[in-house]
Design a protein around this motif. Structure first.
Motif, PDB file in Angstrom:
ATOM      1  N   GLY A 134       0.779  -1.234   0.000  1.00 18.35           N
ATOM      2  CA  GLY A 134       0.000   0.000   0.000  1.00 18.35           C
ATOM      3  C   GLY A 134       0.807   1.277   0.000  1.00 18.35           C
ATOM      4  O   GLY A 134       0.236   2.363   0.115  1.00 18.35           O
ATOM      5  N   ARG A 158       2.071   3.271  -2.222  1.00 17.09           N
ATOM      6  CA  ARG A 158       2.082   3.589  -3.650  1.00 17.09           C
ATOM      7  C   ARG A 158       3.044   4.721  -3.986  1.00 17.09           C
ATOM      8  O   ARG A 158       3.780   4.643  -4.984  1.00 17.09           O
ATOM      9  CB  ARG A 158       0.666   3.942  -4.106  1.00 17.09           C
ATOM     10  N   SER A 172      -6.593  10.270 -13.959  1.00 13.02           N
ATOM     11  CA  SER A 172      -6.050   9.437 -12.875  1.00 13.02           C
ATOM     12  C   SER A 172      -5.112   8.340 -13.334  1.00 13.02           C
ATOM     13  O   SER A 172      -4.551   7.628 -12.498  1.00 13.02           O
ATOM     14  CB  SER A 172      -7.204   8.792 -12.104  1.00 13.02           C
ATOM     15  N   VAL A 228      -7.555   4.787  -6.457  1.00 19.96           N
ATOM     16  CA  VAL A 228      -7.401   5.503  -5.182  1.00 19.96           C
ATOM     17  C   VAL A 228      -6.736   6.864  -5.373  1.00 19.96           C
ATOM     18  O   VAL A 228      -6.314   7.492  -4.410  1.00 19.96           O
ATOM     19  CB  VAL A 228      -6.595   4.665  -4.171  1.00 19.96           C
ATOM     20  N   ARG A 249      -5.842  10.610  -5.561  1.00 24.03           N
ATOM     21  CA  ARG A 249      -6.377  11.782  -4.862  1.00 24.03           C
ATOM     22  C   ARG A 249      -5.490  12.977  -5.201  1.00 24.03           C
ATOM     23  O   ARG A 249      -4.271  12.920  -5.041  1.00 24.03           O
ATOM     24  CB  ARG A 249      -6.406  11.550  -3.356  1.00 24.03           C
ATOM     25  N   SER A 271     -11.101  12.907  -6.089  1.00 21.50           N
ATOM     26  CA  SER A 271     -10.895  11.506  -5.724  1.00 21.50           C
ATOM     27  C   SER A 271     -11.291  10.559  -6.846  1.00 21.50           C
ATOM     28  O   SER A 271     -12.201  10.828  -7.633  1.00 21.50           O
ATOM     29  CB  SER A 271     -11.724  11.148  -4.484  1.00 21.50           C
ATOM     30  N   GLY A 272     -10.587   9.406  -6.871  1.00 17.68           N
ATOM     31  CA  GLY A 272     -10.992   8.276  -7.687  1.00 17.68           C
ATOM     32  C   GLY A 272     -10.608   8.361  -9.142  1.00 17.68           C
ATOM     33  O   GLY A 272      -9.917   9.273  -9.590  1.00 17.68           O
ATOM     34  N   SER A 310     -17.137   9.060   1.921  1.00 17.21           N
ATOM     35  CA  SER A 310     -16.346   7.846   1.709  1.00 17.21           C
ATOM     36  C   SER A 310     -16.857   7.034   0.525  1.00 17.21           C
ATOM     37  O   SER A 310     -16.110   6.251  -0.077  1.00 17.21           O
ATOM     38  CB  SER A 310     -16.351   6.982   2.969  1.00 17.21           C
ATOM     39  N   ASN A 329     -15.058   6.843  -3.035  1.00 20.57           N
ATOM     40  CA  ASN A 329     -13.900   5.992  -3.312  1.00 20.57           C
ATOM     41  C   ASN A 329     -14.304   4.620  -3.834  1.00 20.57           C
ATOM     42  O   ASN A 329     -13.459   3.841  -4.268  1.00 20.57           O
ATOM     43  CB  ASN A 329     -13.051   5.840  -2.048  1.00 20.57           C
ATOM     44  N   ASP A 330     -15.610   4.307  -3.780  1.00 20.55           N
ATOM     45  CA  ASP A 330     -16.098   3.060  -4.365  1.00 20.55           C
ATOM     46  C   ASP A 330     -16.029   3.154  -5.885  1.00 20.55           C
ATOM     47  O   ASP A 330     -16.454   4.150  -6.478  1.00 20.55           O
ATOM     48  CB  ASP A 330     -17.545   2.819  -3.917  1.00 20.55           C
ATOM     49  N   ASN A 348     -17.916   6.025  -8.084  1.00 21.97           N
ATOM     50  CA  ASN A 348     -17.090   7.068  -8.690  1.00 21.97           C
ATOM     51  C   ASN A 348     -17.338   7.164 -10.182  1.00 21.97           C
ATOM     52  O   ASN A 348     -17.514   8.267 -10.730  1.00 21.97           O
ATOM     53  CB  ASN A 348     -15.603   6.792  -8.403  1.00 21.97           C
TER      54      ASN A 348
END
Length: 538
Positions: free
Chosen positions: A314, A316, A398, A403, A405, A411-412, A436, A439-440, A444
């Motif tokens: 994690g 990154r 992105s 993930v 940001r 986000s996303g 929150s 972020n799904d 998104n």
């Protein structure tokens, strides 16, 4: 090592920082820390080298200050950087340069100019006492252009406070502020600047001002491009527009030569050039697939192993740094093998960015990855937007990092801002929405394509306007459209978007969309020219 060097220099431990020597990484602040430390420990450093390495940041400013204190750099070396900062309205950088250029008395005059240029100009008379005093006058008119260009232009026309060259430069400042506000009068002011040398930024806007005219004078477009320095003229944007000007002036053979020089460019302008030649946009010849042997060999690279391990736990951001360091010096086959490994482990941004580094062969399956195809395509079709366009946008937003940001809180995959997400949630009737949820993955993408479709509908179906609106906000896109006095081709509208980030964003997204359209539609894409269309005042 780079961080150690930067820290040592910032603490005044110049011997340690100098002893560490060059770092094998493209980190300008470390390079500046080294140059500063070498200067502080008596080693000879090149002023030109120092200025080439300079990028705004604490270590680089400290380097300049050291060289300035030693009398190595002053007005002559810093004038262009200073003027660029003033022109770009970067007040912090301009003030730093001013403190190294001007005496304390002159610096107080500079501060007065920044507060009220018109009042300062009214107190001046006669010829400037020195080149530095002349510079203050030039800067005062640059600031006046931003404060009050309507009255200021009359003051500029009648003034005898400036040298001829400085007056021409001042006219270019008025032209710049005017064209950034999308005013047709900007070109007339630029014409008063004649062929005065300008920064690359202002030289580009001198061309754009000519392109924005209700009746384009293609000779003027050609001339303004030819006023640029040779390096800038070779940029794909200006090769394309120069070729367009030549074609409009009846110089067909020369125009086609220019277009053909862009055929190995896979960007926005390479695509437009291909279509200008009457050719269909197709994927270029692809490199041979990465072999099992090449993949196995690249997987033995310890740096890449570290990056993959960091990604797995994690970390990154650290994984990206490790990866970028490890791929330095790789040849095309190694880069493509590394990109393939990144693809295997879902490191999609590294897949794309690593493959983009190849010089002699290309792999568009890597460069234009389409992960999550079924899910994203389904969401796009559900709301009625082109999947290729959505993929082009996600690639730019992105790089397919779910993930991701941004520094401003987006986000996303589709980089939704919190306020936008709440707006779309209400529009869709989502119950008990909370931050929150953005972020799904499915939330998104659904929110992103819904918002994109909403902008598209409000902009009359124009992907150019909707893409600009997605990046800069729908109201700005609408204002830019309403600034038009008559319809313009989409390519000119995109070229003259006043926000640099949005201008580049629109070009990248729509160029990406063409490549994805080829991928999704069996080589039968909607042409870029067709996607750009014509932009009409609302």
């Amino acid at each position: 090592k780079a961080e150690w060097q930067i820290k040592a220099a910032s603490l005044g431990d110049y011997r340690t920082a100098a002893a560490l020597g060059p770092v094998n990484i493209n980190l300008p602040q470390a390079q500046c820390a080294l140059i500063q430390s070498e200067a502080q420990t008596g080693k000879r450093v090149g002023v030109r080298d120092a200025l080439e390495h300079f990028r705004p940041g604490d270590s680089c400013w400290a380097m300049l200050q050291t060289l300035n204190n030693q009398g190595r750099i002053g007005f002559e070396q810093l004038q262009q950087n200073f003027r660029d900062a003033v022109e770009y309205d970067n007040k912090n950088a301009a003030r730093r340069y001013a403190s190294m250029i001007f005496s304390p008395t002159q610096l107080a005059q500079y501060d007065a100019i920044m507060r009220d240029p018109r009042a300062w100009i009214a107190r001046q008379s006669g010829s400037a006492a020195s080149p530095l005093d002349a510079e203050l006058r030039a800067v005062a008119f640059s600031r006046l252009a931003r404060q009050d260009r309507d009255q200021g232009i009359n003051i500029l026309r009648s003034t005898n406070l400036l040298t001829e060259k400085d007056k021409q430069w001042a006219y270019a400042q008025f032209g710049l502020v005017s064209v950034l506000n999308l005013e047709d009068r900007s070109d007339a002011w630029y014409q008063q600047s004649k062929n005065v040398a300008l920064s690359d930024y202002n030289a580009a806007w001198r061309v754009r001002a000519a392109l924005r005219q209700p009746n384009i004078n293609w000779q003027r477009v050609k001339d303004t491009i030819e006023m640029m320095n040779k390096a800038q003229q070779r940029e794909s944007a200006w090769v394309y527009w120069h070729s367009r000007a030549l074609a409009a002036l009846g110089q067909t053979a020369a125009a086609q030569t220019g277009y053909r020089s862009l055929l190995d460019h896979y960007d926005f302008y390479g695509q437009l050039a291909r279509e200008a030649l009457g050719q269909k946009i197709t994927w270029p010849e692809q490199a041979a697939p990465v072999t099992a042997t090449e993949l196995a060999q690249i997987k033995r690279n310890s740096g890449l192993q570290n990056a993959v391990a960091l990604l797995g736990i994690g970390a990154r951001d650290y994984a990206v740094v490790e990866w970028n360091y490890a791929i330095q010096g790789m040849n095309d086959r190694q880069l493509m093998a590394a990109a393939e490994w990144a693809n295997e482990v879902g490191f999609y941004d590294r897949t794309i960015n690593t493959s983009l580094l190849t010089k002699h062969s290309v792999n568009f399956k890597q460069r234009y990855k389409a992960p999550f195809d079924g899910r994203v395509t389904a969401q796009a079709r559900r709301v009625g937007v082109s999947p290729a366009w959505v993929y082009g946008l996600i690639r730019q937003e992105s790089r397919f990092v779910p993930v991701a940001r941004s520094g401003v809180g987006a986000s996303g995959l589709m980089q939704l801002m919190p306020g936008t997400a709440r707006l779309v949630a209400r529009q869709l009737g989502v119950q008990n929405y909370n931050q929150s949820m953005i972020n799904d993955f499915d939330t998104n993408t659904l929110f992103g394509v819904t918002y994109l479709k909403d902008i598209l509908d409000k902009q009359g179906g124009s992907e150019v306007l909707a893409t600009a609106g997605y990046n800069a906000g729908p109201n700005r896109s609408l204002r830019w459209r309403n600034s038009l006095s008559q319809p313009v081709e989409g390519a000119i509208f995109a070229e003259t978007i006043p926000f640099t980030e949005t201008r580049l964003y629109v070009k990248h997204v729509l160029s990406n969309a063409v490549w994805y359209d080829i991928k999704f539609n069996n080589g039968r894409p909607i042409s870029l020219t067709q996607r750009l269309g014509t932009i009409r005042p609302n």
